[in-house]
Design an enzyme around this catalytic site. Structure first.
Site, PDB file in Angstrom:
ATOM      1  CG  HIS A 154      -2.000  -1.053   1.152  1.00 12.05           C
ATOM      2  ND1 HIS A 154      -3.082  -1.078   1.996  1.00 12.05           N
ATOM      3  CD2 HIS A 154      -2.122  -2.145   0.359  1.00 12.05           C
ATOM      4  CE1 HIS A 154      -3.825  -2.147   1.728  1.00 12.05           C
ATOM      5  NE2 HIS A 154      -3.250  -2.800   0.734  1.00 12.05           N
ATOM      6  CD  GLU A 248     -14.115   2.868  -2.900  1.00 11.02           C
ATOM      7  OE1 GLU A 248     -14.727   2.561  -1.862  1.00 11.02           O
ATOM      8  OE2 GLU A 248     -13.482   3.946  -3.020  1.00 11.02           O
ATOM      9  CE1 TYR A 258     -14.084  10.781  -3.715  1.00 13.62           C
ATOM     10  CE2 TYR A 258     -12.575  12.228  -2.541  1.00 13.62           C
ATOM     11  CZ  TYR A 258     -13.473  12.004  -3.573  1.00 13.62           C
ATOM     12  OH  TYR A 258     -13.772  13.017  -4.441  1.00 13.62           O
TER      13      TYR A 258
END
Length: 376
Positions: A154, A248, A258
């Protein structure tokens, strides 16, 4: 049941009480095109090692990043044997050399930008640097932004210049979800800087490079050719809080939240912005671009190049069609894992594979850049 399992289930149950799982916002179902839609595909470049980002220069050259730390030069459709530049990266898990970008005033300002993972004093970080182009090679110019927390997973990594000539940078939350909601952290964000690394005066938060937040692992950026709106691709959970999938596509609003990790999918909650596409099965979308009005998205686990047709609807967008090209189902594709898709100066699409990243099944000649020509 063993006590450890009971404890784990109790933890997930506790966390779930504080997390909203929304639905998919799109009304259409994905349709499959194993051969694409009236296109011809050929190998443009092969024998790369985990390519991540491809950029074209105005003079016909192209540069591609390889995650172990090499920028490779492509001239006249041929890969130069010697690296354009080698960067000392921390190539671990998803970390290493990632996004590339070209200064919007190139070649008058002959600069290339690169984002990469590195290690210092036993700690892992990400930074963006500026590189001076010398034709056959590049040399370090300056650090644009530094000390973005890094990890095995990530790291985000996509960098692109927008129509406003500002540099946009995606950062992951390194599996620490709280960082995505923390405006004092650079992680789990889209950052926005000038080409020299300064904070633009019109950024949404005072003296901050943060442009939007509440992101998990954003990996793609693209601006709509007509409206100028920024679209973003983002990886959903892979086990955190007992959740999976929910990848998404978002339309980015300056200063918008978000939702990660508080909201997964389209939660419809005040104060949070819902995605326009949610895939409940793991797809993870990566690099993307608009081409002839449609959004093309390279995906990893689902091994598809996805075409999304959108229409402006009020302040947001309505998704009218989703096509999965070169895929037989949601787990098998003709070319394997796809990391990036870009439009070339010849008007064709170019797609990078990521089959040598430890999660794919490399075929002879991998990794490759495929050229996609649309038949008339």
């Amino acid at each position: 049941m063993k006590p450890k399992i009971l404890l784990t289930l109790a933890f997930f149950s506790f966390i779930s009480c504080f997390q909203i799982v929304g639905q998919k916002p799109q009304e259409v179902e994905d349709v499959y095109f194993p051969d694409g839609d009236n296109v011809q595909v050929s190998v443009w470049i092969d024998n790369l090692e985990i390519p991540w980002s491809l950029v074209f220069l105005p003079d016909g050259r192209a540069l591609v990043s390889e995650r172990p730390g090499r920028i490779r030069l492509i001239e006249n459709g041929k890969l130069s044997p010697e690296p354009y530049m080698t960067i000392p990266v921390k190539h671990i898990g998803e970390g290493g050399l990632m996004g590339l970008a070209v200064h919007p005033d190139f070649p008058q300002k002959p600069y290339i930008y690169a984002m990469y993972t590195y290690e210092t004093d036993g700690k892992i970080f990400n930074r963006v640097i500026r590189i001076k182009d010398n034709g056959k090679n590049g040399t370090f110019d300056k650090v644009i932004i530094d000390s973005i927390l890094g990890a095995r997973f990530h790291n985000g990594g996509r960098i692109k210049f927008g129509p406003d000539k500002m540099l946009y940078i995606t950062t992951g939350e390194i599996f620490k979800g709280d960082l995505a909601q923390n405006l004092n952290s650079l992680n789990g964000k889209i950052l926005r800087l000038t080409p020299d690394g300064e904070i633009p005066l019109d950024n949404p938060f005072p003296n901050s490079p943060v442009y939007s937040y509440g992101h998990r692992n954003p990996q793609g950026l693209a601006w709509h050719p007509e409206t100028g709106d920024l679209f973003e691709s983002e990886h959903g959970p892979s086990g955190e809080y007992g959740r999976f999938g929910h990848d998404e596509i978002n339309v980015i609003v300056k200063g918008g939240n978000y939702g990660w990790p508080k909201i997964i999918g389209a939660g419809g909650q005040p104060g949070y912005i819902d995605p326009i596409v949610v895939w409940k099965d793991a797809t993870p979308p990566s690099g993307m671009t608009f081409y002839k009005g449609d959004l093309f998205v390279a995906t990893l686990r689902s091994e598809a190049l996805i075409r999304i047709k959108v229409q402006k609807s009020g302040k947001s967008y309505k998704v009218t069609r989703i096509e999965r090209w070169f895929a037989f189902d949601n787990r098998r594709g003709k070319f394997g894992r796809l990391r990036d898709v870009v439009v070339g100066p010849d008007g064709n699409l170019y797609v990078l594979t990521s089959n040598r990243d430890g999660r794919g099944n490399p075929q002879p000649g991998d990794d490759k850049i495929y050229k996609i020509v649309f038949k008339k």
